[in-house]
Scaffold this motif. Structure first.
Motif, short mmCIF file in Angstrom:
data_model
loop_
_atom_site.label_atom_id
_atom_site.label_comp_id
_atom_site.label_asym_id
_atom_site.label_seq_id
_atom_site.Cartn_x
_atom_site.Cartn_y
_atom_site.Cartn_z
N VAL A 109 13.65 15.75 35.07
CA VAL A 109 14.97 15.44 35.62
C VAL A 109 15.80 14.61 34.64
CG1 VAL A 109 14.28 15.61 38.04
CG2 VAL A 109 14.00 13.44 36.83
N ALA A 110 15.17 14.12 33.61
CA ALA A 110 15.85 13.39 32.53
C ALA A 110 14.87 13.32 31.37
CB ALA A 110 16.24 11.97 32.98
N GLU A 111 15.38 12.89 30.23
CA GLU A 111 14.49 12.77 29.08
C GLU A 111 13.44 11.70 29.36
OE1 GLU A 111 14.71 11.90 24.25
OE2 GLU A 111 16.54 11.99 25.46
N GLY A 112 12.18 12.10 29.31
CA GLY A 112 11.10 11.17 29.56
C GLY A 112 10.84 10.87 31.03
N LEU A 113 11.40 11.68 31.94
CA LEU A 113 11.20 11.44 33.37
C LEU A 113 11.00 12.75 34.10
CD1 LEU A 113 11.15 9.10 35.45
CD2 LEU A 113 13.55 9.64 35.92
N GLU A 114 9.89 12.85 34.83
CA GLU A 114 9.60 14.04 35.62
C GLU A 114 9.60 13.70 37.11
OE1 GLU A 114 6.80 16.89 32.77
OE2 GLU A 114 5.91 15.83 34.49
N ALA A 115 9.94 14.71 37.91
CA ALA A 115 9.93 14.55 39.36
C ALA A 115 9.06 15.62 39.98
CB ALA A 115 11.35 14.63 39.92
N ARG A 116 8.47 15.28 41.11
CA ARG A 116 7.67 16.23 41.90
C ARG A 116 8.00 15.98 43.36
NH1 ARG A 116 1.92 18.41 41.55
NH2 ARG A 116 1.21 18.63 43.72
N LEU A 145 8.05 10.21 40.93
CA LEU A 145 8.60 10.17 39.58
C LEU A 145 7.54 9.67 38.62
CD1 LEU A 145 12.19 8.62 40.07
CD2 LEU A 145 11.55 11.04 39.95
N THR A 146 7.50 10.28 37.43
CA THR A 146 6.54 9.89 36.40
C THR A 146 7.26 9.69 35.09
OG1 THR A 146 4.78 11.15 37.47
CG2 THR A 146 4.44 10.54 35.15
N ASN A 147 7.01 8.56 34.45
CA ASN A 147 7.59 8.26 33.14
C ASN A 147 6.71 8.92 32.08
OD1 ASN A 147 8.55 7.22 30.74
ND2 ASN A 147 8.58 5.09 31.41
N THR A 148 7.24 9.97 31.45
CA THR A 148 6.49 10.69 30.41
C THR A 148 6.92 10.27 29.01
OG1 THR A 148 8.11 12.50 30.46
CG2 THR A 148 6.19 12.69 31.92
N GLU A 151 9.26 4.57 26.58
CA GLU A 151 10.00 3.37 26.95
C GLU A 151 10.04 3.22 28.47
OE1 GLU A 151 11.18 1.19 24.85
OE2 GLU A 151 10.69 2.33 23.03
N PRO A 152 10.14 1.99 28.97
CA PRO A 152 10.30 1.81 30.42
C PRO A 152 11.57 2.49 30.93
CG PRO A 152 9.74 -0.27 29.34
CD PRO A 152 10.06 0.71 28.25
N VAL A 153 11.52 2.96 32.14
CA VAL A 153 12.66 3.64 32.76
C VAL A 153 13.01 2.94 34.07
CG1 VAL A 153 13.50 5.78 33.81
CG2 VAL A 153 12.08 5.87 31.75
N ASP A 154 14.26 2.51 34.20
CA ASP A 154 14.75 1.98 35.48
C ASP A 154 14.98 3.19 36.38
OD1 ASP A 154 15.98 0.82 37.61
OD2 ASP A 154 17.77 0.16 36.53
N ALA A 155 14.08 3.40 37.36
CA ALA A 155 14.11 4.62 38.16
C ALA A 155 14.94 4.51 39.43
CB ALA A 155 12.68 5.02 38.53
#
Length: 226
Positions: A109-116, A145-148, A151-155
């Motif tokens: 759903v974004a660079e370095g962020l996946e959704a299920r 949500l998974t940070n792939t 860097e940390p991600v403010d989700a």
């Protein structure tokens, strides 16, 4: 011998004061008249700036914006108030569908962020539900949500998915008994993941599509379907 020179008659002090008072009254009356004209002009200025009678304001046609609006029905066909705030963002068809995925699978759903999105789970709301009366049929989904990335991600901005059935919105519902709480995602460290339970007012016959997006720029989304 100096001849007697007639003296001019003395002015009556009462008359002098009366004349001065009349002049002051006239002057004040003139000022008041001018002020009155200006006030009248200000209060009866051009009316073209106001909306024509009967024309709706923009807020009246915006979902969740004001009382008396025309709200879309819920996905179960029951008229309801439209969701307000960020959870109405991609309803109007102006946003871009970046990708689609099936329930139970992951998608970026974004660079370095996946959704299920897993579900749906059919249930009814309890006595302490919010935005849905007790006993309302709902569909409950688990959004993970998974940070792939590295860097940390403010989700937090991905905490507000929406659901549609046949192009019509389903109103979000919150119910502690169902695990669908009013909460948001935390900051995800690299490799970290977190899940939220989200519920929408919809009967079991409704085929919902759940859209996951960044609500700070809600013009792109990934849609999960059955």
């Amino acid at each position: 011998m100096t001849p007697d020179v007639p003296r001019p008659p003395r002015a009556c002090p009462h008359r002098t004061r009366l004349a001065g008072t009349l002049l002051l009254v006239l002057a004040l009356t003139g000022c008041a008249g001018g002020a009155g004209e200006e006030t009248t002009a200000a209060t009866t200025g051009p009316t073209g700036a106001s909306d024509p009678a009967g024309s709706p304001s923009p807020a009246a046609t915006t979902p969740g914006a004001a009382p008396g609006e025309t709200a879309p029905p819920a996905a179960n066909g029951t008229p309801t108030g439209a969701p307000s705030g960020n959870d109405v963002a991609p309803y109007d068809g102006t946003a871009t569908r970046d990708a689609g995925a099936r329930f139970g699978t992951s998608a970026a759903v974004a660079e370095g962020l996946e959704a299920r999105v897993d579900g749906p789970r059919h249930a009814t709301t309890g006595q302490r539900s919010v935005r849905a009366v007790p006993g309302t049929p709902v569909q409950v989904f688990t959004l993970t949500l998974t940070n792939t990335g590295d860097e940390p991600v403010d989700a937090v901005p991905w905490s507000f998915p929406v659901a549609l059935a046949g192009g019509e919105p389903a109103t979000p519902a919150f119910d502690e008994d169902l695990g669908a709480r009013m909460e948001t995602f935390p900051t995800l460290e690299p490799g970290g993941s977190a899940s939220l339970e989200v519920a929408f007012s919809a009967g079991p016959e409704a085929e919902l599509g759940v859209r996951v997006f960044d609500n700070t720029t809600p013009d792109h989304y990934v849609e999960f379907t059955d």
